[in-house]
Motif scaffolding. Sequence first.
Motif, mmCIF file in Angstrom:
data_model
loop_
_atom_site.group_PDB
_atom_site.id
_atom_site.type_symbol
_atom_site.label_atom_id
_atom_site.label_comp_id
_atom_site.label_asym_id
_atom_site.label_seq_id
_atom_site.Cartn_x
_atom_site.Cartn_y
_atom_site.Cartn_z
ATOM 1 N N PHE A 94 0.832 -1.201 0.000
ATOM 2 C CA PHE A 94 0.000 0.000 0.000
ATOM 3 C C PHE A 94 0.864 1.248 0.000
ATOM 4 O O PHE A 94 1.920 1.287 0.628
ATOM 5 C CB PHE A 94 -0.904 0.045 1.238
ATOM 6 N N PHE A 95 0.381 2.287 -0.704
ATOM 7 C CA PHE A 95 1.034 3.589 -0.751
ATOM 8 C C PHE A 95 -0.002 4.650 -0.449
ATOM 9 O O PHE A 95 -1.172 4.498 -0.776
ATOM 10 C CB PHE A 95 1.645 3.828 -2.137
ATOM 11 N N GLU A 96 0.437 5.738 0.166
ATOM 12 C CA GLU A 96 -0.490 6.809 0.528
ATOM 13 C C GLU A 96 -0.881 7.687 -0.653
ATOM 14 O O GLU A 96 -1.945 8.297 -0.639
ATOM 15 C CB GLU A 96 0.096 7.650 1.651
ATOM 16 N N THR A 97 -0.020 7.765 -1.677
ATOM 17 C CA THR A 97 -0.369 8.573 -2.845
ATOM 18 C C THR A 97 -0.323 7.723 -4.106
ATOM 19 O O THR A 97 0.415 6.739 -4.192
ATOM 20 C CB THR A 97 0.593 9.763 -3.030
ATOM 21 N N GLU A 98 -1.117 8.127 -5.067
ATOM 22 C CA GLU A 98 -1.131 7.422 -6.352
ATOM 23 C C GLU A 98 0.224 7.565 -7.045
ATOM 24 O O GLU A 98 0.696 6.636 -7.694
ATOM 25 C CB GLU A 98 -2.256 7.966 -7.238
ATOM 26 N N GLU A 99 0.854 8.725 -6.875
ATOM 27 C CA GLU A 99 2.160 8.972 -7.491
ATOM 28 C C GLU A 99 3.211 7.981 -6.984
ATOM 29 O O GLU A 99 3.991 7.429 -7.770
ATOM 30 C CB GLU A 99 2.606 10.401 -7.208
ATOM 31 N N GLU A 100 3.234 7.745 -5.682
ATOM 32 C CA GLU A 100 4.179 6.780 -5.108
ATOM 33 C C GLU A 100 3.915 5.374 -5.642
ATOM 34 O O GLU A 100 4.845 4.635 -5.977
ATOM 35 C CB GLU A 100 4.069 6.752 -3.582
ATOM 36 N N ALA A 101 2.648 5.009 -5.724
ATOM 37 C CA ALA A 101 2.276 3.679 -6.223
ATOM 38 C C ALA A 101 2.635 3.525 -7.692
ATOM 39 O O ALA A 101 3.142 2.476 -8.112
ATOM 40 C CB ALA A 101 0.783 3.443 -6.006
ATOM 41 N N GLU A 102 2.375 4.563 -8.493
ATOM 42 C CA GLU A 102 2.723 4.522 -9.917
ATOM 43 C C GLU A 102 4.224 4.341 -10.105
ATOM 44 O O GLU A 102 4.663 3.573 -10.959
ATOM 45 C CB GLU A 102 2.259 5.808 -10.625
ATOM 46 N N LYS A 103 5.003 5.042 -9.307
ATOM 47 C CA LYS A 103 6.462 4.950 -9.395
ATOM 48 C C LYS A 103 6.930 3.535 -9.054
ATOM 49 O O LYS A 103 7.768 2.957 -9.752
ATOM 50 C CB LYS A 103 7.095 5.974 -8.448
#
Length: 66
Positions: A40-49
Motif C-alpha cells: 500500500f502507498f499513501e499517494t497514487e504517485e508513489e504507487a505509480e512509481k
Amino acid sequence: MNIGEVTAIEHKEYLITLSDTLYAAIVWDSENDQVGIWEFFETEEEAEKAAAHCKAMLEAARGGNE
C-alpha cells in the motif's frame, strides 16, 4: 492486479469514522531479484512509481523479451 498497475483501495479503520484511499501496487523484491508482493502507498504517485519500477525490473530480468 497485474504488474505495472495501481489499484485504489478504500481504507477504513475499525470503529473510526475516518476513511481514506490507499493505492496498491506490486513491488520489485530487490533482495531476491524478483517480483514481490503488493504494498500500500499513501499517494497514487508513489504507487505509480513503484509499479513502473517493478515492471521495468521484470522486463530487464527477462532480457526485454516481454
